[in-house]
Design a protein around this motif. Structure first.
Motif, PDB file in Angstrom:
ATOM      1  N   THR A   1       0.887  -1.134   0.075  1.00  0.00           N
ATOM      2  CA  THR A   1       0.089   0.101   0.115  1.00  0.00           C
ATOM      3  C   THR A   1       1.000   1.413  -0.005  1.00  0.00           C
ATOM      4  O   THR A   1       1.721   1.410   0.893  1.00  0.00           O
ATOM      5  CB  THR A   1      -0.879   0.032   1.264  1.00  0.00           C
ATOM      6  OG1 THR A   1      -1.815  -1.122   1.360  1.00  0.00           O
ATOM      7  CG2 THR A   1      -1.781   1.244   1.168  1.00  0.00           C
ATOM      8  N   VAL A   2       0.554   2.023  -1.254  1.00  0.00           N
ATOM      9  CA  VAL A   2       1.675   3.256  -1.098  1.00  0.00           C
ATOM     10  C   VAL A   2       0.578   4.475  -1.218  1.00  0.00           C
ATOM     11  O   VAL A   2      -0.518   4.349  -1.583  1.00  0.00           O
ATOM     12  CB  VAL A   2       2.389   3.247  -2.222  1.00  0.00           C
ATOM     13  CG1 VAL A   2       3.395   2.260  -2.158  1.00  0.00           C
ATOM     14  CG2 VAL A   2       1.435   3.152  -3.575  1.00  0.00           C
ATOM     15  N   LEU A   3       1.035   5.689  -0.678  1.00  0.00           N
ATOM     16  CA  LEU A   3       0.370   6.806  -0.556  1.00  0.00           C
ATOM     17  C   LEU A   3       0.933   7.776  -1.803  1.00  0.00           C
ATOM     18  O   LEU A   3       2.023   7.797  -2.195  1.00  0.00           O
ATOM     19  CB  LEU A   3       0.652   7.427   0.865  1.00  0.00           C
ATOM     20  CG  LEU A   3      -0.072   9.047   1.034  1.00  0.00           C
ATOM     21  CD1 LEU A   3      -1.707   8.702   0.859  1.00  0.00           C
ATOM     22  CD2 LEU A   3       0.526   9.682   2.095  1.00  0.00           C
ATOM     23  N   GLY A   4      -0.114   8.356  -2.350  1.00  0.00           N
ATOM     24  CA  GLY A   4       0.165   9.193  -3.552  1.00  0.00           C
ATOM     25  C   GLY A   4      -0.478  10.608  -3.786  1.00  0.00           C
ATOM     26  O   GLY A   4      -1.724  10.660  -2.877  1.00  0.00           O
ATOM     27  N   VAL A   5      -0.165  11.494  -4.441  1.00  0.00           N
ATOM     28  CA  VAL A   5      -0.788  12.730  -4.547  1.00  0.00           C
ATOM     29  C   VAL A   5      -1.384  12.754  -5.981  1.00  0.00           C
ATOM     30  O   VAL A   5      -0.888  12.052  -7.089  1.00  0.00           O
ATOM     31  CB  VAL A   5       0.054  14.075  -4.341  1.00  0.00           C
ATOM     32  CG1 VAL A   5       0.505  14.015  -2.842  1.00  0.00           C
ATOM     33  CG2 VAL A   5       1.167  14.071  -5.198  1.00  0.00           C
ATOM     34  N   ILE A   6      -2.437  13.687  -6.351  1.00  0.00           N
ATOM     35  CA  ILE A   6      -3.061  13.650  -7.609  1.00  0.00           C
ATOM     36  C   ILE A   6      -2.633  14.955  -8.230  1.00  0.00           C
ATOM     37  O   ILE A   6      -2.712  16.109  -7.615  1.00  0.00           O
ATOM     38  CB  ILE A   6      -4.506  13.548  -7.511  1.00  0.00           C
ATOM     39  CG1 ILE A   6      -4.923  12.582  -6.865  1.00  0.00           C
ATOM     40  CG2 ILE A   6      -5.242  13.721  -8.932  1.00  0.00           C
ATOM     41  CD1 ILE A   6      -6.653  12.227  -6.635  1.00  0.00           C
ATOM     42  N   ILE A   7      -2.060  14.879  -9.238  1.00  0.00           N
ATOM     43  CA  ILE A   7      -1.463  15.987  -9.999  1.00  0.00           C
ATOM     44  C   ILE A   7      -2.622  16.430 -11.020  1.00  0.00           C
ATOM     45  O   ILE A   7      -3.449  15.648 -11.539  1.00  0.00           O
ATOM     46  CB  ILE A   7      -0.024  15.604 -10.839  1.00  0.00           C
ATOM     47  CG1 ILE A   7       0.774  15.187 -10.026  1.00  0.00           C
ATOM     48  CG2 ILE A   7       0.401  16.831 -11.622  1.00  0.00           C
ATOM     49  CD1 ILE A   7       2.247  14.499 -10.670  1.00  0.00           C
ATOM     50  N   ARG A   8      -2.650  17.719 -11.137  1.00  0.00           N
ATOM     51  CA  ARG A   8      -3.725  18.501 -11.932  1.00  0.00           C
ATOM     52  C   ARG A   8      -3.506  18.032 -13.538  1.00  0.00           C
ATOM     53  O   ARG A   8      -2.243  17.818 -13.952  1.00  0.00           O
ATOM     54  CB  ARG A   8      -3.813  19.905 -11.922  1.00  0.00           C
ATOM     55  CG  ARG A   8      -4.354  20.353 -10.425  1.00  0.00           C
ATOM     56  CD  ARG A   8      -4.264  21.796 -10.135  1.00  0.00           C
ATOM     57  NE  ARG A   8      -4.321  22.284 -11.282  1.00  0.00           N
ATOM     58  CZ  ARG A   8      -4.114  23.794 -11.339  1.00  0.00           C
ATOM     59  NH1 ARG A   8      -3.607  24.458 -10.401  1.00  0.00           N
ATOM     60  NH2 ARG A   8      -4.718  24.382 -12.424  1.00  0.00           N
ATOM     61  N   PRO A   9      -4.734  17.493 -14.139  1.00  0.00           N
ATOM     62  CA  PRO A   9      -4.592  17.165 -15.410  1.00  0.00           C
ATOM     63  C   PRO A   9      -3.574  18.072 -16.382  1.00  0.00           C
ATOM     64  O   PRO A   9      -3.111  17.251 -17.354  1.00  0.00           O
ATOM     65  CB  PRO A   9      -5.902  16.748 -16.044  1.00  0.00           C
ATOM     66  CG  PRO A   9      -6.827  16.979 -14.637  1.00  0.00           C
ATOM     67  CD  PRO A   9      -6.002  17.777 -13.766  1.00  0.00           C
ATOM     68  N   GLU A  10      -3.670  19.032 -16.351  1.00  0.00           N
ATOM     69  CA  GLU A  10      -3.249  20.103 -17.310  1.00  0.00           C
ATOM     70  C   GLU A  10      -1.580  19.890 -17.490  1.00  0.00           C
ATOM     71  O   GLU A  10      -0.865  20.304 -18.283  1.00  0.00           O
ATOM     72  CB  GLU A  10      -3.566  21.378 -17.314  1.00  0.00           C
ATOM     73  CG  GLU A  10      -3.292  22.225 -15.740  1.00  0.00           C
ATOM     74  CD  GLU A  10      -4.208  22.201 -14.875  1.00  0.00           C
ATOM     75  OE1 GLU A  10      -4.536  22.880 -13.960  1.00  0.00           O
ATOM     76  OE2 GLU A  10      -5.164  21.224 -14.927  1.00  0.00           O
ATOM     77  N   PHE A  11      -1.036  19.138 -16.168  1.00  0.00           N
ATOM     78  CA  PHE A  11       0.598  19.116 -15.964  1.00  0.00           C
ATOM     79  C   PHE A  11       0.966  17.803 -16.529  1.00  0.00           C
ATOM     80  O   PHE A  11       1.998  17.415 -16.689  1.00  0.00           O
ATOM     81  CB  PHE A  11       0.848  19.068 -14.568  1.00  0.00           C
ATOM     82  CG  PHE A  11       0.714  20.818 -14.123  1.00  0.00           C
ATOM     83  CD1 PHE A  11       1.680  21.730 -14.533  1.00  0.00           C
ATOM     84  CD2 PHE A  11      -0.425  21.097 -13.629  1.00  0.00           C
ATOM     85  CE1 PHE A  11       1.689  23.011 -13.961  1.00  0.00           C
ATOM     86  CE2 PHE A  11      -0.557  22.410 -12.975  1.00  0.00           C
ATOM     87  CZ  PHE A  11       0.493  23.319 -13.417  1.00  0.00           C
ATOM     88  N   LEU A  12      -0.140  16.865 -17.116  1.00  0.00           N
ATOM     89  CA  LEU A  12       0.168  15.652 -17.474  1.00  0.00           C
ATOM     90  C   LEU A  12       0.279  15.198 -18.819  1.00  0.00           C
ATOM     91  O   LEU A  12       0.724  14.146 -19.321  1.00  0.00           O
ATOM     92  CB  LEU A  12      -0.736  14.514 -16.776  1.00  0.00           C
ATOM     93  CG  LEU A  12      -0.967  14.620 -15.401  1.00  0.00           C
ATOM     94  CD1 LEU A  12      -2.158  13.638 -14.777  1.00  0.00           C
ATOM     95  CD2 LEU A  12       0.446  14.142 -14.667  1.00  0.00           C
TER      96      LEU A  12
END
Length: 64
Positions: free
Chosen positions: A43-54
């Motif tokens: 189990t890992v923790l992550g953040v969500i990057i805004r779509p315009e940066f992907l």
């Protein structure tokens, strides 16, 4: 987050930089959104990057 470790970047520092530059999606309380996921049995923790940066990132991974 795992990718940062592979590039010898300190995860908290990288997340802070992304947050300060407005790259992270925020919840209703204004905090960066975080999610837990199971990756390779861990189990890992992550953040969500805004779509315009992907946009470029998604294209570069599709060619691998």
């Amino acid at each position: 987050m795992i990718a940062f470790d592979g590039h010898k970047l300190e995860t908290p520092l990288a997340v802070r930089a992304m947050d300060e530059t407005g790259m992270l999606l925020r919840d209703a309380k204004g905090r960066p959104k975080a999610r837990r996921r199971d990756i390779d049995g861990k189990t890992v923790l992550g953040v969500i990057i805004r779509p315009e940066f992907l946009d470029g990132l998604l294209q570069s991974h599709a060619t691998r």
